[in-house]
Design a protein around this motif. Structure first.
Motif, PDB file in Angstrom:
ATOM      1  N   MET A  14       0.838  -1.193   0.000  1.00 39.56           N
ATOM      2  CA  MET A  14       0.000   0.000   0.000  1.00 39.56           C
ATOM      3  C   MET A  14       0.877   1.249   0.000  1.00 39.56           C
ATOM      4  O   MET A  14       1.940   1.265   0.619  1.00 39.56           O
ATOM      5  N   PHE A  45       0.708   4.751   1.474  1.00 35.89           N
ATOM      6  CA  PHE A  45      -0.126   5.347   2.506  1.00 35.89           C
ATOM      7  C   PHE A  45      -0.239   6.858   2.349  1.00 35.89           C
ATOM      8  O   PHE A  45       0.634   7.505   1.785  1.00 35.89           O
ATOM      9  N   SER A  72       0.126   8.906   4.685  1.00 34.91           N
ATOM     10  CA  SER A  72       1.228   9.514   5.431  1.00 34.91           C
ATOM     11  C   SER A  72       2.584   9.025   4.916  1.00 34.91           C
ATOM     12  O   SER A  72       3.595   9.245   5.564  1.00 34.91           O
ATOM     13  N   ALA A 121       4.324   6.682   5.367  1.00 29.94           N
ATOM     14  CA  ALA A 121       4.789   5.609   6.252  1.00 29.94           C
ATOM     15  C   ALA A 121       6.182   5.125   5.888  1.00 29.94           C
ATOM     16  O   ALA A 121       6.462   3.934   5.875  1.00 29.94           O
ATOM     17  N   LEU A 122       7.071   6.056   5.594  1.00 29.75           N
ATOM     18  CA  LEU A 122       8.467   5.664   5.386  1.00 29.75           C
ATOM     19  C   LEU A 122       9.097   5.482   6.758  1.00 29.75           C
ATOM     20  O   LEU A 122       8.827   6.265   7.666  1.00 29.75           O
TER      21      LEU A 122
END
Lengths: 370, 574
Positions: free
Chosen positions: A78, A80, A82, A84-85
């Motif tokens: 996915m 994201f 945000s 999400a790294l």
């Protein structure tokens, strides 16, 4: 068929959030789930990822039922909202993460990670920390990370909503370009109908956990099947009427409170029998500010105008000739009906009180059952 | 996502563990206090109520705790005001100095206070009230009747930083416009404080006071060192070591439990109300006012005096540890470092150090494993029994060390045989009379658990769930995600939590004193206590040297944790 949803249902507690959704998504499609917040689109996406499971129904990916398959066994990465790294890893480490879980040598991992970074033109940033990147760059890394594992399906969860308006438009084009160079199947969730129309191969419009319509952007925009879909995709001027006549070439003559109207739907509609009550609509952008032959023409007066550079938005009032029909959204006692129209490339400012004629083609009329 | 069977196995094991080492001992004590030979009876409570000694102990404990709390409020309120509202030179330095007493063990500080303020202590010598030339059999007793005021002084000096932190936080949370509104309606500063600031501070002030009160009420180390035995905590300690069956131990523990649980519940309600009070804050911070002139001098003087007093006991411990001879004089007559050498050569101290290192390291490990797991479940999972698990992890906050330690001694008193079963194998490592290691390690961890769970939980709350989801849907399972994403990101919180648990365990008093009964299992604190009780000259100095080493280690631990955590440090104190 890449993905198939068969009568998916899901409730949180006693609140149903998905009420029987069935869908089929083809290989290499950019399939959009579009709807207002709370419509269930994100829940559907999380079901595809494996973060939620349906209460009933079947969820098939490449023909295999995956209802309760844990996320790690699906290869459905996915992207994201945000991004999400992981802040404790470099860009390259982030992108190689998924590959490191597959049986392959370190060199192979690196090669494929760099390839994925290449696809988003982020190779120069491989050794950076995610915190050192701008929003758009982080977004690109997030896409690379998902692309690297050679995904079955790529899932996008409102990926562009954290970017500023200008960058968002740029990223749309860029995503399309990446998709063109490296085709992948994607399910993309958004509440931005413009984003959906510019990017999607097909759109599914959802509201209150139900699928309202699926189709190509043009089809959804010009031939919406419900009033909600029509209005969600953009503004519409509505008026109610009665079918007076149906021609063999599908042209429908309507009797409305502002006179006779012609509508020409692209396919035969079941509800347009003579005498039936219908809802007719046209979009502000479909109207032209002049009388055009073979079109519906209405005389009106400018109430308000908003100049926006490339276009000018007008609110016009129309005198009603007979009050036989109720006009939706208007109190029947009011003698005037207001329409919105958009004039593209305006040459001069329209003033309130100015008289004009607007026209719209029968092909541009949206017909819905009342 | 549905929870797998592995999760439920883990959950049940955790609940069983907490049940066995938190709930079971307490229930055992409650049962033991009303259940005799299979009959329900309140006879112990009747005997308790008829005992003048018990009433005296209760009275002493209550008044001691209340006095200590009041002194703490008196110190903290002006300090907090000064720190929240004014700017002055070296502010971070002063702040750190004022925090120091909290992390210094009062148990060790009490030794120092005695040396300073005792009848024949340094102060009386410095004042010329006693000495070789003065024959005064009754010099001033600064510690008060049997050490009463010594205990108050030590507890206040140790505990005021807790209140200082609490009050400062409450003060900083009050929106300045509330005060400004009162000012511009014509209220002078003192009136604003009385009618606006103070009422808004009340919940925070009370919540902090309750922590101080409970701490002082249940403190074992300080009165023990002063030899002030007529308090509840010391009585419980004595009852444990008393052979045979003394019902007063049970009743005393029940009384303590009631007092602490009621105080704890009360303070939670107050804190909940405080959240309500400060809800409307708009993130506006006070403008710091610079201090000038005499005001500045007065403020810095006040801070310097308080810091000096707060550090005095421990400074005196350092002095004693370095003294070759300190008898009938204000300052030591001879200086030596040999006591530090003895710490590392005497078998007794070496055993203590070794034991404490093992116990503390193990308890840090247990705590990190248990704490992170529980925090992860609470933050990320939905399951039946979640609120039970949550309540169980907060429970240790309401259970003082002496209650738990007493419960362990009576609850895990495994007999050699039970219904014809040979229980020696179990007895040899569970019964604290045989080997206290298991219970000490678990006792240390369990009591520190709420803090570590809270630290890990807040770390997880700040960490977006999508970081884990991104890993899951790239093909990583739960364990891989935990190992490669969650743990590295929580690393700071975890290491800091482990360091603090280790330090706490190293200088823990009540569990250590009560559970360790054989010298070969003594941890450092019990070794210090044992050394203090010896008559040989120099053994008190060795005890002090051991105490100084403990403090040095504690300082190092806090410094490390502080460096790792930065400003998040506050979350570890609660």
């Amino acid at each position: 068929m890449k993905i198939e949803l068969r009568d998916i249902r899901k409730s949180f507690g006693s609140t149903p959030v998905i009420r029987g959704v069935s869908l089929a998504i083809e290989e290499n499609e950019l399939f959009f789930l579009l709807g207002p917040s709370g419509c269930g689109k994100t829940t559907l996406l999380r079901m595809l990822a494996g973060f939620a499971s349906p209460d009933s129904g079947d969820l098939l990916i490449e023909g295999k039922r995956v209802n309760d398959l844990p996320p790690e066994e699906r290869r459905t990465p996915m992207v994201f909202q945000s991004y999400a790294l992981w802040p404790h890893m470099t860009v390259l480490e982030n992108v190689s993460y998924g590959l490191s879980l597959l049986p392959m040598s370190a060199q192979e991992q690196r090669r494929r990670a760099m390839e994925a970074l290449e696809a988003t033109r982020m190779t120069d940033f491989a050794e950076r920390s995610p915190n050192q990147l701008s929003g758009g760059q982080q977004q690109r890394v997030a896409i690379s990370r998902a692309l690297a594992v050679n995904p079955t399906v790529l899932l996008f969860d409102e990926p562009l909503s954290n970017l500023d308006a200008k960058l968002r438009v740029e990223m749309r084009a860029e995503l399309l370009e990446i998709h063109e160079r490296h085709p992948f199947t994607a399910v993309y969730v958004t509440h931005d109908q413009e984003e959906a129309m510019t990017m999607a191969s097909r759109i599914a419009v959802l509201d209150q956990g139900q699928l309202l319509q699926t189709g190509a952007p043009h089809e959804i925009y010009t031939r919406p099947k419900t009033r909600f879909v029509a209005e969600f995709m953009g503004p519409v001027n509505w008026l109610e009427g009665r079918v007076k006549e149906v021609d063999p070439d599908r042209t429908v003559t309507l009797e409305t409170s502002v006179g006779l109207f012609l509508a020409r739907p692209s396919s035969a509609l079941s509800f347009t029998s003579v005498g039936a009550r219908v809802l007719a609509g046209f979009r502000p952008s479909a109207a032209s500010l002049a009388a055009t032959p073979h079109a519906n023409v209405i005389s009106c007066e400018v109430v308000r105008s908003q100049y926006a550079g490339s276009s000018q938005h007008l609110v016009v009032s129309v005198r009603i000739s007979n009050l036989k029909f109720e006009i939706s959204g208007q109190k029947p006692a009011k003698p005037d009906l207001a329409f919105q129209v958009t004039e593209t490339n305006p040459r001069r400012m329209r003033k309130a009180g100015e008289k004009l004629e607007i026209s719209f083609a029968p092909e541009d009329v949206i017909l819905l059952p009342v | 996502m549905k929870n797998g069977w592995k999760f439920y196995v883990g959950l049940w094991l955790t609940l069983a563990f907490l049940g066995a080492f938190l709930v079971y001992p307490v229930l055992w004590v409650v049962g033991g206090s009303v259940w005799v030979d299979g009959h329900f009876t309140l006879i112990f409570f009747k005997l308790f109520a008829e005992s003048p000694l018990m009433w005296k102990c209760l009275f002493n404990s209550f008044t001691l705790a209340i006095l200590s709390t009041l002194v703490c409020v008196a110190i903290s309120l002006p300090l907090a005001h000064v720190f929240v509202r004014y700017d002055f030179p070296f502010k971070p330095f002063w702040q750190a100095l004022l925090m120091a007493p909290m992390i210094l063990p009062p148990f060790v500080g009490a030794i120092g206070i005695q040396q300073l303020l005792g009848r024949f202590g340094a102060l009386n010598h410095a004042l010329g009230l006693v000495g070789p030339s003065v024959a005064n059999p009754y010099p001033i007793d600064w510690l008060g009747a049997g050490g009463y005021f010594g205990v108050v002084a030590m507890q206040s000096l140790h505990l005021f930083p807790i209140l200082f932190l609490n009050i400062s936080a409450s003060m900083a949370n009050i929106n300045p416009s509330m005060r400004e509104a009162a000012r511009c309606l014509g209220a002078p500063p003192w009136r604003v404080f009385r009618t606006v600031t103070f009422p808004l501070l009340m919940p925070g002030l009370f919540a902090g006071s309750v922590i101080v009160f409970v701490w002082a009420f249940t403190d074992l180390g300080t009165p023990l060192v002063f030899g002030f035995n007529e308090v509840v905590a010391v009585q419980i300690f004595d009852k444990v070591t008393e052979t045979g069956f003394n019902p007063f131990g049970y009743t005393l523990v029940i009384v303590v439990l009631l007092v602490t649980v009621i105080s704890f519940l009360w303070s939670r309600r107050l804190v909940a109300r405080q959240d309500f009070v400060t809800q409307g804050k708009a993130g506006v911070r006070d403008e710091m006012q610079p201090l000038v002139g005499t005001k500045r001098l007065a403020v810095m003087g006040l801070i310097a005096v308080i810091s000096f007093l707060a550090l005095l006991p421990h400074a005196s411990v350092v002095l004693q540890s370095l003294s070759g001879k300190w008898f009938m004089s204000a300052l030591p007559q001879q200086w030596t470092t040999e006591h530090y050498g003895e710490v590392f050569t005497l078998p007794q101290t070496l055993t203590g150090l070794k034991n404490s290192f093992i116990y503390s390291s193990l308890s840090a490990l247990v705590d990190v494993f248990l704490g992170v797991t529980i925090a992860y479940w609470l933050a990320r999972k939905e399951f039946a029994g979640k609120s039970l698990l949550d309540a169980l992890t907060i429970l240790p906050l309401a259970l003082p060390g002496i209650v738990l330690a007493f419960g362990y001694v009576v609850g895990f008193n495994v007999p050699t045989a039970w219904h014809g079963w040979d229980m020696r194998w179990l007895k040899s490592f569970v019964n604290p009379r045989d080997n206290p290691m298991l219970l000490l390690v678990i006792g240390y961890s369990v009591r520190r658990l709420p803090y570590i769970v809270r630290a890990a939980y807040s770390g997880l709350q700040q960490m977006s769930v999508s970081l884990e989801e991104a890993s899951r849907n790239l093909g990583a399972g739960t364990v891989t995600t935990m190992r490669r994403i969650v743990l590295p990101l929580l690393k700071g919180n975890i290491i800091a939590g482990a360091v603090l648990t280790f330090a706490f365990a190293f200088l823990e008093v009540s569990d250590s004193l009560i559970l360790a009964m054989k010298e070969q299992f003594y941890p450092v604190t019990k070794t210090i206590w044992a050394l203090m009780g010896r008559i040989e000259p120099g053994s008190a100095s060795v005890a002090c040297a051991l105490g100084v080493l403990g403090m040095a280690m504690l300082f190092a631990a806090f410094y490390t944790a502080n460096r790792i955590l930065g400003k998040k440090m506050g979350s570890l104190f609660g």
